[in-house]
Design a protein around this motif. Structure first.
Motif, mmCIF file in Angstrom:
data_model
loop_
_atom_site.group_PDB
_atom_site.id
_atom_site.type_symbol
_atom_site.label_atom_id
_atom_site.label_comp_id
_atom_site.label_asym_id
_atom_site.label_seq_id
_atom_site.Cartn_x
_atom_site.Cartn_y
_atom_site.Cartn_z
ATOM 1 N N ILE A 22 0.840 -1.206 0.000
ATOM 2 C CA ILE A 22 0.000 0.000 0.000
ATOM 3 C C ILE A 22 0.873 1.254 0.000
ATOM 4 C CG2 ILE A 22 -1.597 1.355 1.418
ATOM 5 C CD1 ILE A 22 -2.916 -1.341 2.206
ATOM 6 N N LEU A 23 1.943 1.282 0.804
ATOM 7 C CA LEU A 23 2.845 2.433 0.819
ATOM 8 C C LEU A 23 3.532 2.629 -0.527
ATOM 9 C CD1 LEU A 23 4.587 2.346 4.313
ATOM 10 C CD2 LEU A 23 2.815 3.884 3.497
ATOM 11 N N ALA A 24 3.938 1.532 -1.174
ATOM 12 C CA ALA A 24 4.602 1.644 -2.478
ATOM 13 C C ALA A 24 3.641 2.205 -3.532
ATOM 14 C CB ALA A 24 5.137 0.284 -2.914
ATOM 15 N N VAL A 25 2.413 1.742 -3.547
ATOM 16 C CA VAL A 25 1.422 2.236 -4.508
ATOM 17 C C VAL A 25 1.131 3.711 -4.246
ATOM 18 C CG1 VAL A 25 -1.001 2.036 -5.205
ATOM 19 C CG2 VAL A 25 0.393 -0.013 -4.961
ATOM 20 N N LYS A 26 1.007 4.077 -2.987
ATOM 21 C CA LYS A 26 0.742 5.476 -2.643
ATOM 22 C C LYS A 26 1.905 6.371 -3.049
ATOM 23 C CE LYS A 26 -0.948 8.339 1.039
ATOM 24 N NZ LYS A 26 -1.681 8.401 2.257
ATOM 25 N N MET A 27 3.138 5.901 -2.897
ATOM 26 C CA MET A 27 4.306 6.682 -3.263
ATOM 27 C C MET A 27 4.342 6.938 -4.774
ATOM 28 S SD MET A 27 8.353 5.826 -2.821
ATOM 29 C CE MET A 27 8.323 4.596 -4.103
ATOM 30 N N PHE A 28 4.053 5.936 -5.585
ATOM 31 C CA PHE A 28 4.097 6.104 -7.035
ATOM 32 C C PHE A 28 2.942 6.942 -7.561
ATOM 33 C CE2 PHE A 28 6.811 2.240 -6.876
ATOM 34 C CZ PHE A 28 7.927 2.817 -7.460
ATOM 35 N N ASN A 29 1.832 6.984 -6.865
ATOM 36 C CA ASN A 29 0.671 7.751 -7.317
ATOM 37 C C ASN A 29 0.619 9.163 -6.750
ATOM 38 O OD1 ASN A 29 -0.286 5.667 -8.895
ATOM 39 N ND2 ASN A 29 -1.554 4.823 -7.268
ATOM 40 N N SER A 30 1.550 9.530 -5.870
ATOM 41 C CA SER A 30 1.511 10.862 -5.265
ATOM 42 C C SER A 30 2.044 11.900 -6.245
ATOM 43 C CB SER A 30 2.322 10.888 -3.980
ATOM 44 O OG SER A 30 3.686 10.689 -4.273
ATOM 45 N N SER A 31 1.619 13.158 -6.049
ATOM 46 C CA SER A 31 2.073 14.249 -6.911
ATOM 47 C C SER A 31 3.503 14.625 -6.538
ATOM 48 C CB SER A 31 1.145 15.449 -6.754
ATOM 49 O OG SER A 31 1.183 15.911 -5.428
ATOM 50 N N PRO A 32 4.242 15.232 -7.477
ATOM 51 C CA PRO A 32 5.628 15.610 -7.170
ATOM 52 C C PRO A 32 5.678 16.705 -6.111
ATOM 53 C CG PRO A 32 4.972 16.434 -9.318
ATOM 54 C CD PRO A 32 3.864 15.552 -8.831
ATOM 55 N N ASP A 33 6.779 16.763 -5.428
ATOM 56 C CA ASP A 33 6.965 17.715 -4.340
ATOM 57 C C ASP A 33 7.080 19.131 -4.887
ATOM 58 O OD1 ASP A 33 7.407 18.864 -1.921
ATOM 59 O OD2 ASP A 33 9.318 17.893 -1.536
ATOM 60 N N ALA A 34 6.400 20.074 -4.261
ATOM 61 C CA ALA A 34 6.418 21.472 -4.710
ATOM 62 C C ALA A 34 7.770 22.131 -4.439
ATOM 63 C CB ALA A 34 5.308 22.254 -4.020
ATOM 64 N N LEU A 35 8.568 21.581 -3.535
ATOM 65 C CA LEU A 35 9.858 22.177 -3.211
ATOM 66 C C LEU A 35 10.951 21.789 -4.203
ATOM 67 C CD1 LEU A 35 9.851 21.697 0.657
ATOM 68 C CD2 LEU A 35 9.309 23.746 -0.642
ATOM 69 N N VAL A 36 10.688 20.792 -5.037
ATOM 70 C CA VAL A 36 11.664 20.355 -6.017
ATOM 71 C C VAL A 36 11.489 21.183 -7.280
ATOM 72 C CG1 VAL A 36 12.454 18.422 -7.430
ATOM 73 C CG2 VAL A 36 11.725 18.025 -5.081
ATOM 74 N N ASP A 37 12.573 21.774 -7.753
ATOM 75 C CA ASP A 37 12.531 22.616 -8.938
ATOM 76 C C ASP A 37 12.826 21.763 -10.170
ATOM 77 O OD1 ASP A 37 12.257 24.859 -10.411
ATOM 78 O OD2 ASP A 37 13.890 25.966 -9.452
ATOM 79 N N ASN A 38 12.016 21.897 -11.214
ATOM 80 C CA ASN A 38 12.183 21.087 -12.416
ATOM 81 C C ASN A 38 13.425 21.473 -13.204
ATOM 82 O OD1 ASN A 38 9.865 19.650 -11.866
ATOM 83 N ND2 ASN A 38 8.555 21.053 -13.001
ATOM 84 N N ASP A 39 13.785 22.727 -13.225
ATOM 85 C CA ASP A 39 14.940 23.166 -14.006
ATOM 86 C C ASP A 39 16.093 23.599 -13.095
ATOM 87 O OD1 ASP A 39 13.520 25.309 -13.099
ATOM 88 O OD2 ASP A 39 13.677 26.472 -14.948
ATOM 89 N N TYR A 40 16.397 22.766 -12.102
ATOM 90 C CA TYR A 40 17.433 23.104 -11.135
ATOM 91 C C TYR A 40 18.812 23.171 -11.788
ATOM 92 C CZ TYR A 40 18.755 18.178 -11.066
ATOM 93 O OH TYR A 40 19.177 16.941 -11.430
ATOM 94 N N TYR A 41 19.069 22.381 -12.805
ATOM 95 C CA TYR A 41 20.391 22.370 -13.448
ATOM 96 C C TYR A 41 20.665 23.698 -14.147
ATOM 97 C CZ TYR A 41 24.369 20.891 -16.225
ATOM 98 O OH TYR A 41 25.611 20.812 -16.781
ATOM 99 N N GLU A 42 19.692 24.193 -14.898
ATOM 100 C CA GLU A 42 19.857 25.469 -15.592
ATOM 101 C C GLU A 42 20.006 26.614 -14.592
ATOM 102 O OE1 GLU A 42 17.450 23.257 -16.349
ATOM 103 O OE2 GLU A 42 18.157 22.587 -18.306
ATOM 104 N N LYS A 43 19.241 26.568 -13.513
ATOM 105 C CA LYS A 43 19.353 27.611 -12.489
ATOM 106 C C LYS A 43 20.708 27.555 -11.796
ATOM 107 C CE LYS A 43 14.539 28.467 -11.513
ATOM 108 N NZ LYS A 43 13.493 28.525 -10.518
#
Length: 143
Positions: A22-43
């Protein structure tokens, strides 16, 4: 009904395995974290340039004064300036806005509050003045 230790062991292992699945399924179905930046490399690559622009503001004492009124945000610069202001809402990225600015005779630029929700906003001001580039970040509260 009397259960022996083997039955209890199998029931306990089945409950534990169900919990892990149940924890594994919940982890894969959760939305991405808002604190993680998608373009961190360019920044990360642009960080050095941003740092020098922010230091230029301190060196030239060019930090703009910000006043929040009922009808808009007034930016007052030390000299004529043109550039852009990014209004960043940390709570919801979809509310972010970008506004082009040009100062008037009193070195002021106005940002109207139409379409801007009440709350805390981060202003990222990127402008050119007297042949130099500047970058400043300030937080304001729109009421």
């Amino acid at each position: 009904m009397k259960w022996n230790w083997g039955t209890k062991l199998v029931i306990g292992m089945a409950c534990f395995m169900s919990f892990i699945i149940i924890l594994a399924v919940k982890m894969f179905n959760s939305s991405p974290d808002a604190l993680v930046d998608n373009d961190y490399y360019e920044k990360g690559l642009a960080y050095d340039k941003e740092y020098h622009l922010k230091e230029q503001v301190k060196t030239d004492h060019a930090k703009p004064e910000i006043q929040v009124g009922t009808d808009g945000i007034i930016l007052t610069f030390k000299a004529p300036a043109e550039g852009k202001v990014n209004l960043v809402r940390t709570a919801d990225k979809r509310m972010d806005k970008m506004v082009q600015i040009n100062t008037d005779e009193q070195y002021r630029a106005a940002i109207p509050l139409t379409g801007i929700a009440k709350g805390r906003w981060k202003l990222i001001i990127n402008w050119n003045s007297a042949g130099k580039s500047y970058l400043d970040e300030q937080e304001v509260m729109v009421e």
